[in-house]
Design a protein around this motif. Structure first.
Motif, PDB file in Angstrom:
ATOM      1  N   PRO A   1       0.794  -1.236   0.000  1.00  0.00           N
ATOM      2  CA  PRO A   1       0.000   0.000   0.000  1.00  0.00           C
ATOM      3  C   PRO A   1       0.819   1.276   0.000  1.00  0.00           C
ATOM      4  N   ASP A   2       1.964   1.296   0.706  1.00  0.00           N
ATOM      5  CA  ASP A   2       2.720   2.544   0.822  1.00  0.00           C
ATOM      6  C   ASP A   2       3.331   2.984  -0.506  1.00  0.00           C
ATOM      7  N   GLN A   3       3.493   2.062  -1.485  1.00  0.00           N
ATOM      8  CA  GLN A   3       4.061   2.438  -2.779  1.00  0.00           C
ATOM      9  C   GLN A   3       3.012   2.943  -3.756  1.00  0.00           C
ATOM     10  N   GLN A   4       1.751   2.566  -3.573  1.00  0.00           N
ATOM     11  CA  GLN A   4       0.660   2.971  -4.455  1.00  0.00           C
ATOM     12  C   GLN A   4       1.019   2.736  -5.930  1.00  0.00           C
ATOM     13  N   MET A   5       1.441   1.505  -6.209  1.00  0.00           N
ATOM     14  CA  MET A   5       1.830   1.121  -7.557  1.00  0.00           C
ATOM     15  C   MET A   5       1.047  -0.107  -7.988  1.00  0.00           C
ATOM     16  N   PHE A   6       0.956  -0.293  -9.320  1.00  0.00           N
ATOM     17  CA  PHE A   6       0.373  -1.512  -9.862  1.00  0.00           C
ATOM     18  C   PHE A   6       1.080  -1.856 -11.167  1.00  0.00           C
ATOM     19  N   ALA A   7       0.958  -3.128 -11.551  1.00  0.00           N
ATOM     20  CA  ALA A   7       1.623  -3.605 -12.763  1.00  0.00           C
ATOM     21  C   ALA A   7       0.616  -4.363 -13.622  1.00  0.00           C
ATOM     22  N   LEU A   8       0.818  -4.281 -14.931  1.00  0.00           N
ATOM     23  CA  LEU A   8      -0.043  -4.967 -15.889  1.00  0.00           C
ATOM     24  C   LEU A   8       0.792  -5.951 -16.695  1.00  0.00           C
ATOM     25  N   GLY A   9       0.321  -7.202 -16.755  1.00  0.00           N
ATOM     26  CA  GLY A   9       0.952  -8.192 -17.612  1.00  0.00           C
ATOM     27  C   GLY A   9       0.235  -8.210 -18.955  1.00  0.00           C
ATOM     28  N   LEU A  10       0.977  -8.043 -20.044  1.00  0.00           N
ATOM     29  CA  LEU A  10       0.380  -7.895 -21.371  1.00  0.00           C
ATOM     30  C   LEU A  10       0.434  -9.199 -22.165  1.00  0.00           C
ATOM     31  N   SER A  11      -0.362  -9.218 -23.179  1.00  0.00           N
ATOM     32  CA  SER A  11      -0.480 -10.429 -23.995  1.00  0.00           C
ATOM     33  C   SER A  11       0.731 -10.663 -24.882  1.00  0.00           C
ATOM     34  N   ASN A  12       1.597  -9.665 -25.056  1.00  0.00           N
ATOM     35  CA  ASN A  12       2.768  -9.810 -25.919  1.00  0.00           C
ATOM     36  C   ASN A  12       4.041 -10.124 -25.142  1.00  0.00           C
ATOM     37  N   GLY A  13       3.929 -10.508 -23.861  1.00  0.00           N
ATOM     38  CA  GLY A  13       5.103 -10.861 -23.073  1.00  0.00           C
ATOM     39  C   GLY A  13       5.766  -9.679 -22.397  1.00  0.00           C
ATOM     40  N   GLU A  14       5.131  -8.532 -22.399  1.00  0.00           N
ATOM     41  CA  GLU A  14       5.689  -7.347 -21.758  1.00  0.00           C
ATOM     42  C   GLU A  14       4.877  -6.976 -20.520  1.00  0.00           C
ATOM     43  N   ALA A  15       5.446  -6.063 -19.745  1.00  0.00           N
ATOM     44  CA  ALA A  15       4.775  -5.604 -18.530  1.00  0.00           C
ATOM     45  C   ALA A  15       4.957  -4.102 -18.399  1.00  0.00           C
ATOM     46  N   LEU A  16       3.972  -3.452 -17.840  1.00  0.00           N
ATOM     47  CA  LEU A  16       4.011  -2.018 -17.581  1.00  0.00           C
ATOM     48  C   LEU A  16       3.806  -1.778 -16.092  1.00  0.00           C
ATOM     49  N   LEU A  17       4.592  -0.842 -15.537  1.00  0.00           N
ATOM     50  CA  LEU A  17       4.470  -0.460 -14.135  1.00  0.00           C
ATOM     51  C   LEU A  17       3.931   0.956 -14.042  1.00  0.00           C
ATOM     52  N   PHE A  18       3.008   1.180 -13.116  1.00  0.00           N
ATOM     53  CA  PHE A  18       2.389   2.489 -12.936  1.00  0.00           C
ATOM     54  C   PHE A  18       2.426   2.872 -11.452  1.00  0.00           C
ATOM     55  N   SER A  19       2.446   4.169 -11.228  1.00  0.00           N
ATOM     56  CA  SER A  19       2.466   4.691  -9.860  1.00  0.00           C
ATOM     57  C   SER A  19       1.447   5.821  -9.731  1.00  0.00           C
ATOM     58  N   ILE A  20       0.684   5.786  -8.644  1.00  0.00           N
ATOM     59  CA  ILE A  20      -0.293   6.842  -8.359  1.00  0.00           C
ATOM     60  C   ILE A  20       0.393   7.931  -7.555  1.00  0.00           C
ATOM     61  N   LYS A  21       0.317   9.154  -8.039  1.00  0.00           N
ATOM     62  CA  LYS A  21       0.934  10.277  -7.334  1.00  0.00           C
ATOM     63  C   LYS A  21      -0.023  11.455  -7.277  1.00  0.00           C
ATOM     64  N   PHE A  22       0.229  12.334  -6.289  1.00  0.00           N
ATOM     65  CA  PHE A  22      -0.591  13.525  -6.122  1.00  0.00           C
ATOM     66  C   PHE A  22       0.326  14.730  -5.951  1.00  0.00           C
ATOM     67  N   GLY A  23       0.207  15.664  -6.877  1.00  0.00           N
ATOM     68  CA  GLY A  23       0.968  16.901  -6.784  1.00  0.00           C
ATOM     69  C   GLY A  23       0.194  17.949  -6.005  1.00  0.00           C
ATOM     70  N   VAL A  24       0.905  18.771  -5.255  1.00  0.00           N
ATOM     71  CA  VAL A  24       0.279  19.827  -4.451  1.00  0.00           C
ATOM     72  C   VAL A  24       0.811  21.171  -4.924  1.00  0.00           C
ATOM     73  N   SER A  25      -0.087  22.095  -5.264  1.00  0.00           N
ATOM     74  CA  SER A  25       0.285  23.454  -5.665  1.00  0.00           C
ATOM     75  C   SER A  25      -0.644  24.446  -4.970  1.00  0.00           C
ATOM     76  N   TYR A  26      -0.250  25.713  -4.988  1.00  0.00           N
ATOM     77  CA  TYR A  26      -1.012  26.744  -4.285  1.00  0.00           C
ATOM     78  C   TYR A  26      -1.274  27.948  -5.184  1.00  0.00           C
ATOM     79  N   PRO A  27      -2.021  27.788  -6.267  1.00  0.00           N
ATOM     80  CA  PRO A  27      -2.359  28.961  -7.093  1.00  0.00           C
ATOM     81  C   PRO A  27      -3.331  29.868  -6.332  1.00  0.00           C
TER      82      PRO A  27
END
Length: 750
Positions: A132-158
Motif C-alpha cells: 500500500p505505501d508504494q501505491q503502484m500496480f503492474a499490468l501483464g500484457l499479452s505480448n510478453g511485456e509488462a508495464l508499471l504504474f504509480s499513483i501520485k498527487f501533486g500539491v500546488s497553491y495557485p
C-alpha cells in the motif's frame, strides 16, 4: 457608694499589647502555613490531573465516520485497488485492466480518467498491486511485456489555494519491460519495485513460474537508467495459485494455493528455492485472502469464518520459518482486507457492511461497526491512515478514521509482547528507529524494573552506611567531633548530582573496570578491618587508651581505612593475574557467561548511594539525637549497657524517624535522573546482574522527551511514565507515613 475603677498601669498595658501582637502573629503564621500547605496540595492535584489529561487519549477507542459516497463511478471492471491522497480530497480507483479514475471526494465528480497506452492489438492479461505505501500496480500484457504504474498527487497553491493534482506516472519508464523473450502472455503477474531493482513473476505457457529480475544501471553519458535482466525458473511450485506476493526487498516470493502458502527464497537468482510451505488448513474454514503487513515481515491470513491470523518468521533449528503468532476471532466473515501504510493496523470488511479495525502487536480490536454499504469488495487507506476508501456494491465510500494510538494497550505496556523478528515474547522499550516501517515498542516494564534496580543497589550501599553513621554520630561520638562531621555530611547533599554522574561515568566506571579484584577485596576488607580495629582497641590496656584523648578516638580509623584502600588496589593486578588470567572482565564474560558493561549497576549504586546518604543520615541522626536523655540515663542507671540501651530504648524510640529517613532516601533514589543518565549504559533490559546497566523511568523521560513529537503515542507514553513515577513516589511516601505513625504510636509511651 460609687465603685472606683483602677486604671491599668503602663506595665500591664505593655504586656497586653505584646500579647495582642503575638496573637496576631500566631494567627497570621497559622493562616500562612495553612495556605501554603493547601497550595502544595493543590499543586500536586494539578500535576496529577494534568498527567491524566495528557495520558487519557492513548486509551481512547478508535472512531470511523462515513464522510461521503460516490455513486456514479465508471463501470470498467473489477477493482484492483482503491485509495486517496493524504488530505482525503481526491479518491482513486484502479481496475484490473489498468484504468484509473480519480474523483473529487467532496463533490463525487470525476476529475481524471487514465487509460494505459498499450501497443496495437495488445491486451491486459493479468494485473497486480504493490504494498500500500508504494501505491503502484503492474499490468501483464499479452505480448510478453509488462508495464508499471504509480499513483501520485501533486500539491500546488495557485492564488494561495491548495490544489491537489492527481497523476499516473511510469516508475520504470514508459517503454514496457520485456518479461517473456518468447512473447508469451504474462499470466499471474506479481512484482516488487525499487529504483535500482525490479522483480516480476509470471507463469509461462507451460504452466511454469518464471522470475524475471531487472537490475538498473545508470548510463554515465545519458544519465538514464538501463535495465539488465536475468531470469530463473522456479521449481516445486503448485499447479494452480490464487495469489502471488513478492516482498518489497525482493527476498521472498509467496504463492497461495488452496489453503497453503509456498514461500521461496529469491535473494539470489541462481539460488532460488522453496524453503517453507505454510499449512493454513482449518476445519470448517477456508482462506479468503493473504496480505503482507506494513514492513512485509508478517503475513495476514483471513478466513471465510471470520478469523484472521498473523504469521511471521521465528528462529528455529531449521532456520527462520514462518509461525502462527496470534489470531483474531469472533469477528464477522471477511470479504476484503487491507493494511495501513506504515503501522501494524489493518481493516477487514464483511458481506454485511461491517468494518473491523484491528492492530496486530497490541492484539486489539480497535473498532467494529456496521454501515449500510453492502458487501465490501476493495479497500484502501490514505498515507496518513486517517482516511479509508471502501468499494461496496458499485460505490466508493470515504470514511474518516480517528486512530492515533493503536499500538498502546495494557498488554503492550505491562505484558510480554511477541514482536516481529523476536524469538519469543519479551518486554521491550524501543521507541524510535531510522526505518519508516519501524514499530514502536513501548513496554514500561523494563523502565519500571530499571528504576527499582537502581534504587535497590543505591539503598543497599547507602542504608547501612547512613544508618550506622547516624547511630554512631548521635549516640557515641563526642560533641566536638559531631559538630564537624554532621555539617560536613549534610553539605554533601548540596553537591549537584550531575557532578556525581559525571565522576561516576568518566572516572569511577573505568576505575572499577580496571581494578575489579581490588574492588571485591575492598568490599570484604573494609568492614572487616573496621571491626577488627574496634575489637583490638577494646582489648588494649587502659593506660594505652588514655594516651589518645577520648574526643579523638574516631580518628584512629582514618589511617586504617586509607591503608586498606591502598592495599586493595595495590594487590589487584596480582590477584587478577593469579586467578583470572590477567583479565577479570573477560573471565566474567567468557568463563562465567555473565555480561559485563563498564557503566553498570554497581557504579550507579555507589554514585547514587553518595547522593542518598546525606538525606538518610541527616534525618536519622536527628531522630536518634532527639531521643530524651532521661530514657537512656534511666536505662543505664538500671544496669543496662550502652549497647543494650541503644538497641532496646534509643533505636525503638527513634524508629519512626529512622524509617522516614530510609523512605525519604528511597524516594530520592527512585526519582534520581542525572546520575543514572550518565553512569549507566541506559539499556532497557530486565536483569538483576550488578555487572549490567539499566534504564530508569526518570532517565528515559529526560533523554526522550525533547525528541518526541507532541501528541504522538511516544509523547503520551512518556507522560504515562511520569505518572507511574509519580505513583511510585506517592506510594512510598504514603507507606512511610503510615508506618512512621504506627511506630510513633507504639513507642510513644517510652
Amino acid at each position: 457608694m460609687e465603685s472606683q475603677v483602677t486604671p491599668p498601669d503602663s506595665k500591664s498595658l505593655l504586656l497586653r499589647g505584646v500579647t495582642s501582637r503575638r496573637t496576631i502573629k500566631d494567627k497570621a503564621t497559622q493562616i500562612g502555613v495553612s495556605i501554603g500547605g493547601t497550595m502544595v496540595f493543590v499543586a500536586l492535584l494539578l500535576i496529577f490531573f494534568y498527567l491524566l489529561y495528557v495520558i487519557k487519549p492513548v486509551f481512547d477507542s478508535a472512531t470511523m465516520t462515513q464522510v461521503n459516497t460516490i455513486d456514479e463511478i465508471s463501470d470498467k471492471g473489477t477493482s484492483l485497488m482503491v485509495g486517496s491522497d493524504e488530505q482525503n480530497e481526491v479518491v482513486y480507483r484502479v481496475t484490473q485492466s489498468g484504468e484509473v479514475q480519480f474523483y473529487n471526494a467532496a463533490s463525487g465528480k470525476q476529475v481524471l480518467d487514465f487509460t494505459p497506452n498499450l501497443p496495437a492489438g495488445v491486451t491486459v492479461v493479468s494485473s497486480s498491486r504493490s504494498m500500500p505505501d508504494q501505491q503502484m500496480f503492474a499490468l501483464g500484457l499479452s505480448n510478453g511485456e509488462a508495464l508499471l504504474f504509480s499513483i501520485k498527487f501533486g500539491v500546488s497553491y495557485p492564488n494561495n489555494v491548495r490544489t491537489i493534482t492527481p497523476e499516473v506516472s511510469y516508475p520504470a519508464g514508459e517503454a514496457p519491460l520485456v518479461v517473456s523473450e518468447s512473447g508469451e502472455p504474462i499470466e499471474h503477474i506479481a512484482f516488487a519495485y525499487n529504483p535500482s531493482k525490479i522483480s516480476i513473476l509470471f507463469q509461462n505457457s507451460e504452466k511454469q513460474f518464471v522470475l524475471k529480475r531487472f537490475e538498473g544501471e545508470e548510463n554515465m553519458i545519458t544519465e538514464e537508467v538501463e535495465w539488465v535482466a536475468e531470469e530463473a525458473k522456479l521449481t516445486d511450485t503448485p499447479n494452480h495459485i490464487s495469489k502471488a506476493l513478492i516482498t518489497p526487498y525482493q527476498r521472498q516470493l509467496m504463492l497461495m494455493s488452496d489453503d497453503k502458502v509456498f514461500v521461496y527464497d529469491i535473494r539470489y537468482m541462481d539460488e532460488t528455492s522453496l524453503f517453507q510451505v505454510i499449512n493454513l488448513e482449518r476445519a470448517n474454514a477456508h482462506v479468503t485472502d493473504i496480505q503482507l503487513l506494513s514492513g512485509a515481515s508478517s503475513i495476514m491470513v483471513s478466513y471465510d469464518s471470520g478469523d484472521v491470523e498473523q504469521y511471521f518468521q521465528v528462529a528455529s533449528d531449521k532456520g527462520r520459518l514462518y509461525q502462527r503468532i496470534r489470531g483474531f476471532d469472533n469477528i464477522p466473515p471477511v470479504s476484503s482486507m487491507t493494511t495501513e501504510f506504515f503501522r501494524k493496523s489493518f481493516v477487514v470488511g464483511s458481506p454485511d457492511g461491517t468494518l473491523t479495525l484491528l492492530y496486530t502487536t497490541s492484539h486489539r480490536e480497535l473498532l467494529s461497526e456496521s454501515f449500510k454499504i453492502g458487501k465490501t469488495q476493495a479497500m484502501g487507506f490514505n498515507p496518513r491512515s486517517d482516511g479509508l476508501v471502501v468499494e461496496a456494491d458499485g460505490k466508493l465510500h470515504l470514511f474518516k478514521v480517528d486512530n492515533p494510538h493503536p499500538e498502546v494497550s495494557w498488554s503492550a505496556l505491562w505484558e510480554k509482547v511477541w514482536y516481529e523478528g523476536y524469538p519469543e515474547p519479551k518486554f521491550v522499550w524501543q521507541s524510535t528507529s531510522g526505518s519508516d516501517d519501524f514499530e514502536a515498542k513501548l513496554s514500561l516494564m523494563p523502565l519500571a524494573f530499571g528504576t527499582m534496580k537502581a534504587a535497590f543497589y543505591a539503598m543497599l550501599f547507602a542504608v547501612p552506611l547512613a544508618i550506622a553513621g547516624a547511630i554512631y554520630t548521635a549516640y557515641f561520638m563526642s560533641s566536638k567531633i559531631r559538630g564537624v562531621v554532621k555539617p560536613t555530611i549534610e553539605i554533601m547533599e548540596a553537591l549537584p548530582t550531575v557532578i556525581l554522574g559525571f565522576l561516576a561515568g568518566l572516572w569511577l566506571a573505568p576505575l572499577f573496570e580496571e581494578n575489579l579484584p581490588g574492588i571485591v577485596i575492598l568490599l570484604i576488607l573494609l568492614p572487616t578491618s573496621v571491626l577488627a580495629s574496634a575489637f583490638g582497641w577494646s582489648k588494649l590496656p587502659r593506660k594505652w587508651k588514655n594516651r589518645l584523648p577520648e574526643t579523638y578516638q574516631e580518628l584512629m580509623l582514618i589511617p586504617v581505612i586509607c591503608f586498606v584502600g591502598w592495599f586493595s588496589f595495590a594487590i589487584s593486578p596480582t590477584i587478577e593475574i593469579a586467578f583470572f588470567g590477567g583479565d577479570m572482565r573477560s573471565y566474567i564474560t567468557n568463563d562465567l557467561g555473565i555480561p559485563f558493561d563498564q557503566r553498570n549497576a554497581m557504579v550507579v549504586g555507589i554514585a547514587m548511594g553518595f547522593a542518598v546518604i546525606p538525606t538518610i543520615f541527616s534525618i536519622a541522626e536527628d531522630a536518634i539525637f532527639s531521643v530524651p536523655r532521661h530514657l537512656s540515663n534511666g536505662s543505664l542507671a538500671l544496669g543496662a549497657t550502652q549497647w543494650q540501651t541503644l538497641t532496646r530504648v534509643v533505636l525503638l524510640t527513634a524508629s519512626p524517624g529512622i524509617f522516614s529517613a530510609v523512605m525519604m532516601g528511597l524516594g530520592r533514589a527512585v526519582g534520581e535522573t542525572m546520575i543514572v543518565l550518565m553512569a549507566t549504559g541506559n539499556t532497557a533490559i530486565m536483569d538483576w546482574s550488578i555487572f549490567e546497566g539499566m534504564r530508569t523511568l526518570a532517565a528515559n523521560i529526560a533523554v526522550e522527551m525533547p525528541e518526541s513529537a507532541i501528541g504522538s503515542s511516544h509523547y503520551r507514553v512518556l507522560f504515562l511514565a511520569a505518572f507511574v513515577l509519580f505513583v511510585f513516589t506517592f506510594f512510598f511516601n504514603t507507606i512511610a507515613e503510615v508506618v512512621r505513625q504506627r511506630l510513633r504510636d507504639k513507642y510513644s509511651s517510652l
